[in-house]
Scaffold this active site. Structure first.
Site, PDB file in Angstrom:
ATOM      1  N   ARG A 153      -1.616   6.085   8.263  1.00 47.12           N
ATOM      2  CA  ARG A 153      -2.072   6.517   6.815  1.00 47.12           C
ATOM      3  C   ARG A 153      -1.318   7.737   6.242  1.00 47.12           C
ATOM      4  NH1 ARG A 153      -7.701   3.037   5.784  1.00 47.12           N
ATOM      5  NH2 ARG A 153      -6.838   0.901   6.540  1.00 47.12           N
ATOM      6  N   CYS A 201       0.841  -1.268   0.034  1.00 50.56           N
ATOM      7  CA  CYS A 201      -0.213  -0.210   0.083  1.00 50.56           C
ATOM      8  C   CYS A 201       0.677   1.361  -0.152  1.00 50.56           C
ATOM      9  CB  CYS A 201      -0.979   0.085   1.161  1.00 50.56           C
ATOM     10  SG  CYS A 201      -0.294  -0.146   2.806  1.00 50.56           S
ATOM     11  N   LYS A 253      -3.989  -7.425  15.546  1.00 46.05           N
ATOM     12  CA  LYS A 253      -3.850  -5.733  15.260  1.00 46.05           C
ATOM     13  C   LYS A 253      -5.274  -5.355  15.025  1.00 46.05           C
ATOM     14  CE  LYS A 253      -1.771  -2.960  11.853  1.00 46.05           C
ATOM     15  NZ  LYS A 253      -1.344  -2.788  10.314  1.00 46.05           N
ATOM     16  N   LYS A 264      -5.795  -9.271  11.501  1.00 43.25           N
ATOM     17  CA  LYS A 264      -5.669  -7.816  11.035  1.00 43.25           C
ATOM     18  C   LYS A 264      -7.085  -7.258  11.016  1.00 43.25           C
ATOM     19  CE  LYS A 264      -3.362  -4.430   8.515  1.00 43.25           C
ATOM     20  NZ  LYS A 264      -2.404  -4.242   7.356  1.00 43.25           N
TER      21      LYS A 264
HETATM   22  C1  PBG Z   1      -0.222  -1.799   5.616  1.00 44.07           C
HETATM   23  C2  PBG Z   1      -0.320  -1.360   7.275  1.00 44.07           C
HETATM   24  C3  PBG Z   1      -1.146  -0.672   7.747  1.00 44.07           C
HETATM   25  C4  PBG Z   1      -0.640  -0.544   9.255  1.00 44.07           C
HETATM   26  C5  PBG Z   1       0.415  -1.337   9.330  1.00 44.07           C
HETATM   27  N1  PBG Z   1       0.519  -2.030   8.221  1.00 44.07           N
HETATM   28  C6  PBG Z   1      -2.225   0.191   7.413  1.00 44.07           C
HETATM   29  C7  PBG Z   1      -3.441  -0.466   6.813  1.00 44.07           C
HETATM   30  O1  PBG Z   1      -3.767  -1.566   6.853  1.00 44.07           O
HETATM   31  O2  PBG Z   1      -4.337   0.478   6.434  1.00 44.07           O
HETATM   32  C8  PBG Z   1      -1.259   0.252  10.527  1.00 44.07           C
HETATM   33  C9  PBG Z   1      -0.396   0.638  11.499  1.00 44.07           C
HETATM   34  C10 PBG Z   1      -0.726   1.502  12.549  1.00 44.07           C
HETATM   35  O3  PBG Z   1      -1.704   2.225  12.148  1.00 44.07           O
HETATM   36  O4  PBG Z   1       0.219   1.964  13.240  1.00 44.07           O
HETATM   37  N2  PBG Z   1      -0.866  -2.760   5.283  1.00 44.07           N
END
Ligand code: PBG
Length: 305
Positions: free
Chosen positions: A186, A102, A229, A176
Site C-alpha cells: 500500500r 485502488c 493470495k 484474495k
Molecule cells: C489491489 C492489490 C493489492 C495487492 C495486489 N493488488 C492490495 C490490496 O488489496 O490492498 C497486494 C500485493 C502485495 O501486497 O504485494 N487490489
C-alpha cells in the site's frame, strides 16, 4: 531424488510503474524494490528477460486520482503506455496487468463508492471492463482482476471476446484474503483506503471452504488461471485448490512476506538465500504452478541459467 523444484519459468515479477518521474525510486518498506518510470521499466524487463524471468505483473501509479479512477481507462494511461513500450523493446516478456482501481481512486478503494459509502459492485465491474479493453488494446497478454467484485471474471471474458481479444488470458485473484500482509504494497502503490477497509470484498482469513467456492465460480466464469493470495499463511488453500481443480494455479507471495524476510535477513536473524529458497519451494510443494514474487529477480540472479 528431489521431488520439487522452483523453475525460473514459473516465477512472475511484480513491477510498479509511475507516471510522474518524481515518484520513481526505492520503496522504503520493501528494500531492493523500486518504482520505475516507463523508461526504467523497459530496462528492468530487459534485465529480467536476460536472467530468464519471462513474466511480469504490472501495477500503475497514475499522476492523477479521482473518485471514479478515470486515469485507469485512459488509453494513454500509465499501464497502457508502459505496456506498449515493453512490447516494442522486449517482446518476449509476458505482460500480466493487475486490474484494480485502488491505485487510481482518491479514496483508495477498489471500486466506485455509492451514496451510502459502500463499494458498488456492479458499477465497479462496468468500470473494470472499460479499463480492461484499453489494456488489451495496448497489448497485454493477460489481465489479473484483483478488485474482488462478484461477476468480474465473466464480464471481462465476454467483453474481451466480443472485442476480439479472445487471446488475452485472465488470471483471477480468486481467493484474495483481507490481509495485513499487504501493508508494504500500500505504500508502494499508494493504495491505502482513506476510510473503512476491504473486508466487504476481500475474504475472511478464517475461511477455507469459501476459497474453494470462489475458485469454482471464477473457473465457471472463464478464468484461465486462478490465484491464491497471500501465499505463506495460505499454503493449505493452495494445496486444497490443487487437489480440487485442474486449472493452472498461481500463488502471490505478497509484499509483507517479502518485507518480513528482508527485515529478518538485514538483522542477521535469518540466513538470506536459504530462507528465500525454502519459502519459494514451499509454494511448489503445496501445488502452485506459478509464483508471483518480489524475489523473482534476485532468485534468478543466484540461479543463472
Ligand atoms: C489491489 C492489490 C493489492 C495487492 C495486489 N493488488 C492490495 C490490496 O488489496 O490492498 C497486494 C500485493 C502485495 O501486497 O504485494 N487490489
Amino acid at each position: 531424488m528431489r521431488e520439487h523444484r522452483v523453475s525460473l519459468d514459473s516465477l512472475i515479477q511484480p513491477l510498479f510503474v509511475v507516471e510522474r518521474s518524481a515518484d520513481a525510486g526505492p520503496i522504503s518498506s520493501m528494500p531492493g524494490i523500486e518504482r520505475f518510470t516507463v523508461e526504467g521499466i523497459v530496462d528492468e524487463c530487459r534485465q529480467l528477460a536476460q536472467l530468464g524471468i519471462h513474466s511480469v505483473l504490472l501495477f500503475g501509479i497514475p499522476a492523477r486520482k479521482d473518485a471514479i479512477a478515470s486515469s485507469n481507462y485512459d488509453p494513454d494511461g500509465i499501464i497502457q503506455r508502459a505496456t506498449r513500450a515493453i512490447k516494442v523493446a522486449v517482446p518476449e516478456i509476458t505482460i500480466i496487468a493487475d486490474l484494480c482501481n485502488c491505485e487510481y481512486t482518491d479514496h483508495g478503494h477498489c471500486g466506485i463508492i455509492d451514496e451510502h459509502g459502500n463499494v458498488d459492485n456492479d458499477a465497479t465491474v462496468a468500470l473494470l471492463v472499460k479499463t480492461a479493453l484499453t489494456y488489451a488494446q495496448a497489448g497485454v497478454d493477460a489481465i489479473g482482476p484483483s478488485a474482488m467484485m462478484d461477476g468480474q471474471v465473466e464480464a471481462l471474458r465476454s467483453a474481451l471476446d466480443a472485442h476480439k481479444y479472445n487471446r488475452v488470458a485472465i488470471m483471477a485473484y480468486s481467493a484474495k484474503y483481507a490481509s495485513a500482509f499487504y501493508g508494504p504494497f500500500r505504500e508502494a502503490a499508494e493504495a491505502t483506503p482513506q476510510f473503512g477497509d476491504r473486508s466487504s470484498y476481500q475474504m475472511d482469513p478464517a475461511n477455507a471452504r469459501e476459497a474453494l467456492r470462489e475458485i469454482a465460480l471464477d473457473i465457471e466464469e472463464g478464468a484461465d488461471i486462478v490465484m491464491i493470495k497471500p501465499g505463506l499463511p495460505y499454503l493449505d488453500i493452495v494445496r486444497a485448490a490443487r487437489d480440487n481443480f485442474d486449472v493452472p494455479i498461481a500463488v502471490y507471495n505478497v509484499s509483507g512476506e517479502y518485507s518480513m524476510l528482508k527485515a529478518a535477513i538485514a538483522n542477521g536473524w535469518l540466513e538470506g538465500d536459504r530462507a528465500v529458497d525454502e519459502m519459494l519451494v514451499s509454494f511448489v510443494r503445496a501445488g502452485a504452478d506459478s509464483i508471483i514474487t518480489y524475489f523473482a529477480k534476485e532468485y534468478a540472479q543466484r540461479h543463472e541459467v
